[in-house]
Design an enzyme around this catalytic site. Structure first.
Site, PDB file in Angstrom:
ATOM      1  CG  HIS A  62      -6.735   0.267  -1.611  1.00  0.00           C
ATOM      2  ND1 HIS A  62      -6.830  -0.355  -0.435  1.00  0.00           N
ATOM      3  CD2 HIS A  62      -7.703  -0.138  -2.487  1.00  0.00           C
ATOM      4  CE1 HIS A  62      -7.658  -1.134  -0.314  1.00  0.00           C
ATOM      5  NE2 HIS A  62      -8.410  -1.148  -1.665  1.00  0.00           N
ATOM      6  CG  HIS A 112      -4.516   0.285   3.811  1.00  0.00           C
ATOM      7  ND1 HIS A 112      -3.869  -0.598   3.161  1.00  0.00           N
ATOM      8  CD2 HIS A 112      -5.409   0.540   3.260  1.00  0.00           C
ATOM      9  CE1 HIS A 112      -4.326  -0.562   1.765  1.00  0.00           C
ATOM     10  NE2 HIS A 112      -5.298   0.094   1.800  1.00  0.00           N
ATOM     11  CB  CYS A 126      -1.115  -0.038   1.142  1.00  0.00           C
ATOM     12  SG  CYS A 126      -0.125   0.136   2.651  1.00  0.00           S
TER      13      CYS A 126
END
Length: 304
Positions: free
Chosen positions: A275, A263, A210
């Site tokens: 993402h 994240h 990520c």
């Protein structure tokens, strides 16, 4: 003075320690590294283990510089100078096979010179009109003095002079010459990687995690941000949730946004996020509302 090395693998993986690679990871340890063969041989469970057992720290691209911390048999403990991290003021630390680097003094690669940056998901390097190595998006290589006009650009590499197709790169005199992006340009560029499988520690057009995704897309536009999501969330310009614009980075934390940042993604617009999600999934655009991301929303930062 610290010894400087140049990465000569298309993508060199930065391991947590020399004893972390598994038998199935051997293709990623040799030179030349078989990045496609390695990733193609990993099951979803194998990829999850990379995450769960903290096997990989990050990755380094062909031609990037690393600085030596210590040497242990066939391994080097290094810092990646271009990847800011709270773990080391010199850059992101980790272990790399010695066979995948060459001392910078033995190459024609110099910093702060005109360079070509790969703008496609991957691209091929050529020598004598033959493809020799598939390299990643955002690989940067200095221009050679004998620039080939037309279809190819000549660059200096760890393997000597080579060529890249002109259509696969952007050429700049200095990093500051890279045009500053609008947020829409960040997400538009990131769309190139839709469905690319997630890889913990991934930093290339062969696979991202990520924060590797947000880091690398920003760097493509001349913006260097911290490597990890938890570090990124402390940098940049804070943005209120109601003021989000496409291209802003949005962060999520455990315990309904109050715990550790785990994240990051790009705000895509219309309540959606672009993402790299987790092992077993590919880069995607998803709604945020009424999902775990909605519940764990922490903050947003703007770097553009």
């Amino acid at each position: 003075m610290s010894t400087e090395y140049i990465v000569k693998a298309a993508v060199a993986t930065l391991w947590t320690s020399p004893d972390k690679p598994r038998e199935m990871d051997q293709a990623a340890l040799k030179e030349p590294a078989d990045i496609r063969g390695w990733l193609g041989g990993l099951t979803t469970e194998d990829r999850r283990q990379v995450t769960d057992d903290n096997i990989v720290q990050s990755q380094v691209l062909y031609g990037q510089m690393v600085t030596l911390i210590e040497e242990r048999e066939d391994w080097l403990h290094v810092c990646v100078n271009d990847q800011p991290s709270r773990k080391s003021e010199k850059g992101y630390p980790g272990w790399i096979p010695k066979c995948q680097v060459i001392e910078r003094s033995e190459t024609n690669i110099e910093p702060d010179t005109p360079f070509a940056a790969v703008k496609t998901q991957t691209a091929w390097l050529y020598q004598n009109q033959e493809p020799i190595l598939e390299i990643s998006y955002e690989t940067r290589l200095p221009l050679a003095s004998d620039i080939v006009e037309g279809a190819f650009v000549s660059v200096n590499t760890p393997h000597g002079a080579a060529q890249i197709k002109s259509g696969d790169v952007n050429v700049y005199e200095k990093e500051r010459d890279i045009p500053a992006p609008l947020g829409e340009a960040l997400v538009k560029n990131g769309e190139m990687f839709l469905e690319l499988p997630y890889l913990w520690g991934g930093m290339s057009g062969f696979g991202f995690d990520c924060s590797g995704f947000t880091y690398t897309v920003h760097r493509h536009f001349g913006i260097t941000i911290p490597r990890d999501a938890s570090d990124q969330e402390k940098a940049g310009e804070p943005v209120a949730r109601e003021d989000l614009k496409p291209g802003d980075c949005i962060y999520f934390a455990k315990d309904e946004g109050k715990g550790f940042v785990y994240h990051v993604g790009f705000y895509y617009g219309d309540g959606q996020m672009l993402h790299a999600p987790s092992a077993g999934k590919g880069i995607e655009i998803v709604p945020i509302k009424n999902t775990k991301y909605d519940k764990n929303y922490r903050s947003a930062r703007r770097f553009w």
